[in-house]
Enzyme design. Structure first.
Site, PDB file in Angstrom:
ATOM      1  N   HIS A  91      49.397  37.171  40.139  1.00 22.44           N
ATOM      2  CA  HIS A  91      50.515  36.903  39.230  1.00 22.44           C
ATOM      3  C   HIS A  91      51.610  36.262  40.060  1.00 22.44           C
ATOM      4  O   HIS A  91      51.898  36.706  41.175  1.00 22.44           O
ATOM      5  CB  HIS A  91      51.049  38.168  38.552  1.00 22.44           C
ATOM      6  CG  HIS A  91      52.081  37.847  37.512  1.00 22.44           C
ATOM      7  ND1 HIS A  91      51.741  37.306  36.287  1.00 22.44           N
ATOM      8  CD2 HIS A  91      53.431  37.932  37.533  1.00 22.44           C
ATOM      9  CE1 HIS A  91      52.859  37.095  35.587  1.00 22.44           C
ATOM     10  NE2 HIS A  91      53.892  37.455  36.327  1.00 22.44           N
ATOM     11  N   GLU A  95      31.060  40.829  43.312  1.00 22.47           N
ATOM     12  CA  GLU A  95      31.467  41.888  44.227  1.00 22.47           C
ATOM     13  C   GLU A  95      32.750  42.587  43.776  1.00 22.47           C
ATOM     14  O   GLU A  95      33.226  43.479  44.452  1.00 22.47           O
ATOM     15  CB  GLU A  95      31.664  41.302  45.631  1.00 22.47           C
ATOM     16  CG  GLU A  95      30.429  40.671  46.232  1.00 22.47           C
ATOM     17  CD  GLU A  95      30.172  39.229  45.749  1.00 22.47           C
ATOM     18  OE1 GLU A  95      29.172  38.632  46.172  1.00 22.47           O
ATOM     19  OE2 GLU A  95      30.996  38.700  44.942  1.00 22.47           O
ATOM     20  N   SER A  96      33.335  42.205  42.661  1.00 19.51           N
ATOM     21  CA  SER A  96      34.493  42.832  42.008  1.00 19.51           C
ATOM     22  C   SER A  96      35.409  41.756  41.425  1.00 19.51           C
ATOM     23  O   SER A  96      35.016  41.057  40.517  1.00 19.51           O
ATOM     24  CB  SER A  96      35.254  43.796  42.924  1.00 19.51           C
ATOM     25  OG  SER A  96      36.031  44.662  42.108  1.00 19.51           O
ATOM     26  N   SER A 114      49.343  34.094  35.481  1.00 20.36           N
ATOM     27  CA  SER A 114      48.516  35.273  35.738  1.00 20.36           C
ATOM     28  C   SER A 114      47.059  34.875  35.573  1.00 20.36           C
ATOM     29  O   SER A 114      46.737  34.035  34.719  1.00 20.36           O
ATOM     30  CB  SER A 114      48.825  36.406  34.748  1.00 20.36           C
ATOM     31  OG  SER A 114      50.007  37.081  35.097  1.00 20.36           O
ATOM     32  N   CYS A 169      33.451  44.354  47.504  1.00 19.53           N
ATOM     33  CA  CYS A 169      32.546  45.396  47.983  1.00 19.53           C
ATOM     34  C   CYS A 169      31.218  44.746  48.357  1.00 19.53           C
ATOM     35  O   CYS A 169      31.032  43.544  48.179  1.00 19.53           O
ATOM     36  CB  CYS A 169      32.331  46.472  46.915  1.00 19.53           C
ATOM     37  SG  CYS A 169      31.651  45.843  45.374  1.00 19.53           S
TER      38      CYS A 169
END
Length: 203
Positions: A151, A145-146, A138, A166
């Site tokens: 996983h 941008e985020s 994971s 974004c």
């Protein structure tokens, strides 16, 4: 008549131009094969766009069709005519039939996700990955941008990938290309969720 003339002329040229080591049959098959492939690509169905209770969901189960749709806009946000503006897009990718050995190690999975972020022109801020025992990884790459997260289930050849972006500067289709090349899935499903719809943010 004109089409027949073009076909006959092409075949005649092929008989002269085809390499000595190949056959005219293979040359003709190649010509028509390329034509069929171009025709098929031009008619691929676009993803399905659903608006439901304040959510805009974009579904696609065809890798080639989705790639064609996603690549229409170099900013990675190919909104449909009349689609409501949003602050960001959350691309969920289901990768089935992956090469298990590519999903087992933190080093390999982490490198793939980092490379996906870099190739898509995202600005990497932080990253963290963990390798579970007996198997599974994971991790997340935090981008300006985020974020990109993953996983893996190596024993099932499956990887769940989320690419949230974004700002209109991320070339997310390049991230998808990197992950496909590294994990080698046999089958992929996509879902795009538009996040922060204008009507919801401004209500």
């Amino acid at each position: 008549m004109a089409n027949t003339f073009i076909l006959v002329s092409s075949l005649a040229f092929g008989a002269i131009a085809a390499p000595a080591t190949g056959s005219l049959f293979n040359w003709v098959r190649g010509i028509f094969g390329r034509k069929a492939k171009v025709s098929q690509a031009a008619t691929l169905p676009p993803p399905t766009i659903v608006n439901d209770a304040g959510w805009t969901l974009i579904h696609c189960d065809d890798d080639e069709a989705f790639g064609q749709w996603l690549g229409r806009d170099e900013e990675g946000l190919p909104t449909a005519p009349g689609e409501e503006p949003s602050l960001g897009s959350h691309l969920l990718i289901e990768m089935y039939g992956c090469k298990g050995s590519m999903l087992e190690a933190e080093r390999i999975v982490g490198q793939a996700m980092r490379d996906a972020a870099v190739q898509s022109k995202a600005t990497v801020v932080e990253e963290s990955f963990h390798e579970f025992k007996p198997y599974g990884v994971s991790g997340a790459v935090i981008i300006q941008e985020s974020h990109y997260t993953i996983h893996t289930w190596p024993e099932h050849g499956y990887a769940a990938v989320d690419l949230f972006y974004c700002g209109g500067t991320v070339l997310v289709h390049k991230a998808v290309d990197v992950l496909k090349e590294r994990f080698q899935p046999e089958r992929i499903k996509f879902l795009v969720v538009r996040r922060g719809l204008q009507s919801e943010v401004e209500r």
